[in-house]
Design an enzyme around this catalytic site. Sequence first.
Site, PDB file in Angstrom:
ATOM      1  N   CYS A 126       0.787  -1.130   0.027  1.00  0.00           N
ATOM      2  CA  CYS A 126       0.002  -0.232  -0.154  1.00  0.00           C
ATOM      3  C   CYS A 126       0.892   1.300   0.028  1.00  0.00           C
ATOM      4  O   CYS A 126       1.003   1.786   1.165  1.00  0.00           O
ATOM      5  CB  CYS A 126      -0.907   0.003   1.225  1.00  0.00           C
ATOM      6  N   TYR A 143      21.961  -5.656  -4.312  1.00  0.00           N
ATOM      7  CA  TYR A 143      20.929  -4.638  -3.585  1.00  0.00           C
ATOM      8  C   TYR A 143      19.477  -4.886  -3.814  1.00  0.00           C
ATOM      9  O   TYR A 143      18.618  -4.196  -4.191  1.00  0.00           O
ATOM     10  CB  TYR A 143      21.341  -3.363  -4.351  1.00  0.00           C
TER      11      TYR A 143
HETATM   12  C1  PLP Z   1      28.808  -0.472  -0.901  1.00  0.00           C
HETATM   13  C2  PLP Z   1      30.138  -0.435  -0.933  1.00  0.00           C
HETATM   14  C3  PLP Z   1      30.971  -1.405  -1.837  1.00  0.00           C
HETATM   15  C4  PLP Z   1      30.204  -2.008  -3.108  1.00  0.00           C
HETATM   16  O1  PLP Z   1      30.116  -0.954  -3.940  1.00  0.00           O
HETATM   17  P1  PLP Z   1      29.482  -1.383  -5.413  1.00  0.00           P
HETATM   18  O2  PLP Z   1      28.980  -0.367  -6.225  1.00  0.00           O
HETATM   19  O3  PLP Z   1      28.304  -2.469  -5.076  1.00  0.00           O
HETATM   20  O4  PLP Z   1      30.898  -2.231  -6.246  1.00  0.00           O
HETATM   21  C5  PLP Z   1      32.301  -1.342  -1.674  1.00  0.00           C
HETATM   22  N1  PLP Z   1      32.917  -0.464  -0.832  1.00  0.00           N
HETATM   23  C6  PLP Z   1      32.014   0.129   0.091  1.00  0.00           C
HETATM   24  C7  PLP Z   1      32.623   1.036   1.213  1.00  0.00           C
HETATM   25  C8  PLP Z   1      30.676   0.311   0.070  1.00  0.00           C
HETATM   26  O5  PLP Z   1      30.131   1.119   0.941  1.00  0.00           O
END
Ligand code: PLP
Length: 430
Positions: free
Chosen positions: A358, A386
């Site tokens: 909703c 993600y």
């Molecule tokens: C999220 C994150 C990643 C991975 O990022 P991607 O865009 O999925 O490759 C690497 N290092 C840190 C510190 C992050 O927060």
Amino acid sequence: MTAPFPALPELAGQPYFQYRNNVLYAEDVPLDHLAGQLGTPLYVYSRAALKAAWETYRSAIGQRPVLVCYGMKANSTLAVLKEFARLGAGFDIVSGGELKRALAAGADSSKIVFSGVGKQAWEMRDALAAQVKCFNVESEAELHRLSEVALDLGVRAPVSLRVNPDVDAQTHPYISTGLKENKFGIAIESALDAYRVAQSLPGLDIVGVDCHIGSQLTDITPYFDALEKLLDLIEKLDQTGIRIKHLDLGGGLGIRYTDETPPSPKALLDRVFERLNARGQGHLQLVLEPGRSLVGNAGVLLTTVQYLKHAEARNFAIVDAAMNDLLRPALYEAFHGVRALRPRAGKPTEYDIVGPVCESADWLARQRLLTLEQGDVLAVESAGAYSMAMASNYNTRTRAAEAMVDGDKYYVVRQRETLDDLLRGESTLP
Ligand SMILES: *Cc1c(COP(=O)(O)O)cnc(C)c1O
């Protein structure tokens, strides 16, 4: 009659998911069979796709000193972690919970780096006890806490400072992390002072320099804007007598969701080493923390059409997956391709694919031409990163099951949550 989307032999960037005789397969498993056996919503991953993504990094590295630490927040399902652990990956963790998962998957803790702006003392203790490779420290206050925690345990904590180089990663503002106004890291101008503080603290051992400028980068330039600034810093550190061993450039390489052409790991690495060598830093170990680019196109989300609703302004396909299963469209207006597992002939209609939650933000895809009937099963593409990792129980919806395909076999790697699971741990007042 040619249907516009299914005419393509493969999904955007997802070669391990292909049509055969008008049925979508993951490797050698027909996905409608999987949906029938396990129900929907269902996340399906391809083991071969995970391995292939890893191979793009491994082959690009060759003999160069590079450690790839999988940015596991992208997809922290144990079976996924286990595959990367088997392949020799390190892990980039952002919480004590992720440390526990990584260790449960058999990670080599000497290849774990610990990122994140809000590390608590217990998380530091657990990571020190596990003897992780490095803490990527994001503030001076964190340096002080980490030093105290380490001294308490009678050890020294290996640290890098996460530097915020103030570069524009040219990605969505919610996944851009290297600008001045972001909460991440220590401003590049203050980095030298912060290193001096680190050097003065008895519980710390300086080992590296770190940055992570954003996610879903489809252009290589921002990495090099950052790299030059980090190399300037490393030179200044050298002059101060602070010798670091590794340079961590974070994650962020993009993937193809629709028509993006993200740079390859090889393009990135070749130029990084060219710059390192040119500036006399070729001896440094390079650490990378890719998340999305290792898993994003290794998964799809299967969902069943519950109702077709033809409103005046729009046609809706109401499906059994929702923003609680896949938040990216609601959060970033992200694009995910959508295909029928068994595409129908006939004139396509423009549909918004929406869930039952909703909220008006509860949509998975907008304005897609599809020929649909109630009961059809759809695949939402590029759902390996993600996606499940951000799933919630909003609207008291159970989180989806997950399966991993390996050739002509499949394994349930996470059971569908039950409603009893959701009520566990709650109580009412007497
Ligand atoms: C999220 C994150 C990643 C991975 O990022 P991607 O865009 O999925 O490759 C690497 N290092 C840190 C510190 C992050 O927060």
